[in-house]
Write a protein that holds these residues in place. Structure first.
Motif, mmCIF file in Angstrom:
data_model
loop_
_atom_site.group_PDB
_atom_site.id
_atom_site.type_symbol
_atom_site.label_atom_id
_atom_site.label_comp_id
_atom_site.label_asym_id
_atom_site.label_seq_id
_atom_site.Cartn_x
_atom_site.Cartn_y
_atom_site.Cartn_z
ATOM 1 N N ARG A 1 26.555 116.651 123.170
ATOM 2 C CA ARG A 1 27.729 116.141 122.246
ATOM 3 C C ARG A 1 29.046 117.201 122.571
ATOM 4 N NH1 ARG A 1 25.468 117.290 116.447
ATOM 5 N NH2 ARG A 1 24.426 115.201 116.861
ATOM 6 N N GLN B 1 27.500 112.247 122.834
ATOM 7 C CA GLN B 1 28.132 111.809 121.539
ATOM 8 C C GLN B 1 29.702 112.461 121.418
ATOM 9 O OE1 GLN B 1 25.246 113.392 118.794
ATOM 10 N NE2 GLN B 1 23.800 112.316 119.341
ATOM 11 N N ARG C 1 30.140 116.720 106.778
ATOM 12 C CA ARG C 1 29.579 117.037 107.871
ATOM 13 C C ARG C 1 28.384 116.386 108.307
ATOM 14 N NH1 ARG C 1 25.372 120.702 108.277
ATOM 15 N NH2 ARG C 1 24.958 121.303 110.322
ATOM 16 N N ARG C 2 27.451 116.096 107.383
ATOM 17 C CA ARG C 2 26.265 115.428 107.602
ATOM 18 C C ARG C 2 26.528 114.009 108.058
ATOM 19 N NH1 ARG C 2 21.271 117.222 105.880
ATOM 20 N NH2 ARG C 2 21.133 119.132 105.194
ATOM 21 N N ARG D 1 27.702 113.760 111.610
ATOM 22 C CA ARG D 1 26.681 113.842 112.337
ATOM 23 C C ARG D 1 25.666 112.633 112.713
ATOM 24 N NH1 ARG D 1 24.853 119.800 113.450
ATOM 25 N NH2 ARG D 1 22.916 118.710 114.089
ATOM 26 N N ARG D 2 25.690 111.831 111.393
ATOM 27 C CA ARG D 2 24.877 110.856 111.563
ATOM 28 C C ARG D 2 25.628 109.663 112.321
ATOM 29 N NH1 ARG D 2 20.730 108.844 111.868
ATOM 30 N NH2 ARG D 2 20.031 107.035 110.737
ATOM 31 N N GLU E 1 25.095 110.465 115.864
ATOM 32 C CA GLU E 1 23.587 110.172 116.279
ATOM 33 C C GLU E 1 23.552 108.793 116.683
ATOM 34 O OE1 GLU E 1 21.918 113.780 113.932
ATOM 35 O OE2 GLU E 1 21.375 111.846 113.120
ATOM 36 N N LEU F 1 29.405 120.953 114.142
ATOM 37 C CA LEU F 1 28.897 119.784 114.516
ATOM 38 C C LEU F 1 27.660 120.041 115.577
ATOM 39 C CD1 LEU F 1 31.851 117.107 114.202
ATOM 40 C CD2 LEU F 1 29.971 117.258 112.704
#
Ligand code: UDP
Length: 250
Positions: A15, A54, A125-126, A129-130, A133, A162
């Motif tokens: 990432r 990523q 943030r979450r 990240r999703r 991914e 991240l």
């Protein structure tokens, strides 16, 4: 015989956070958004994404407006207001880059730290990240959402939260110099530097608050020139394209 060194077609990183200065969105010496410049950045980013990592991009806004430019010669605007205007500038760059990337077939999401639901998703943030991914290129606008800092600081902040392996800072000079290379022709370009060296020598190009954050968590930073064709891919491939700032360098 197999070649040694970094693989030609894979990134060593899982990432990365790529910071693109506002200057990447306009022609040299001009202001505003030039779509051919944006497409140039988008093509490089697409090729970098094909190397596997990523990618989250933190957008600068200096091609449109920097908060600090209003602090001299006027009392009619509060400095904080000017910084908010700068944050909005990064959203405009984000919208332009998003469409440029999608015109090339990329799957993207634009998230902003300044809430504007009709235009972009809020930065969570979450959620960011999703998206990463799922292989989406995530564009992060609005800086940190708070005034009096720059998008370099936002980039360091996002890279840390991240969990990026490296912060890649794409700018208009080749890396970190001993002096301003646009003013001093004798300025020396460093290929690597320790965080402490960077701070002690009071070097520019990257803001010190950002470097302090990276140093605290041992996050490496690569500063390189986006104008050189292919540099974003090279940086993502793990090549030393500019100046590497890290704990062990220097
Ligand atoms: N800005 C801010 N808070 C942030 C990020 C940016 O107030 O978290 C404002 C600040 O005024 C800054 C402007 O937005 O000058 C544009 O960002 P920056 O100058 O970092 O853009 P760049 O130099 O990368 O083009």
């Amino acid at each position: 015989m197999a070649e040694e060194g970094p693989s030609e077609d894979r990134s060593p990183y899982q990432r990365v956070v790529l910071k693109i200065s506002g200057e990447g969105f306009s022609h040299a010496g001009e202001r505003g958004i030039a779509m051919d410049a944006v497409l140039h950045m988008a093509r490089q980013t697409m090729r970098a994404a094909q190397l596997g990592p990523q990618i989250a991009i933190v957008l600068g806004g200096g091609n449109i407006l920097r908060g600090a430019q209003f602090t001299v010669g006027t009392t009619a605007i509060h400095e904080a207001t000017a910084h908010y205007m700068g944050m909005l500038a990064t959203v405009m760059n984000g919208l332009a880059l998003q469409d440029a990337l999608e015109s090339l077939g990329a799957d993207t999401r634009l998230l902003t730290a300044v809430r504007m639901e009709g235009v972009a998703e809020p930065y969570i943030r979450r959620r960011a990240r999703r998206h990463l991914e799922k292989g989406r290129i995530v564009l992060l606008a609005g800086g940190t959402g708070s005034p009096f800092v720059t998008t370099d600081t936002a980039a360091a902040q996002r890279a840390l939260e991240l969990g990026a392996d490296i912060l890649l800072k794409a700018t208009r000079v080749d890396g970190v110099y001993s002096d301003d290379p646009e003013k001093n022709p004798h300025a020396v370009l460093y290929s690597q530097l320790g965080y402490e060296d960077f701070r002690r020598r009071n070097l520019r190009v990257m803001d010190h608050e950002a470097i302090t954050k990276c140093a605290q968590y041992n996050l490496p930073v690569m500063v390189f020139n986006f104008k050189k064709e292919g540099n974003i891919e090279r940086a993502v491939r793990g090549e030393r394209v500019g100046t590497l700032i890290s704990r062990n360098a220097g």
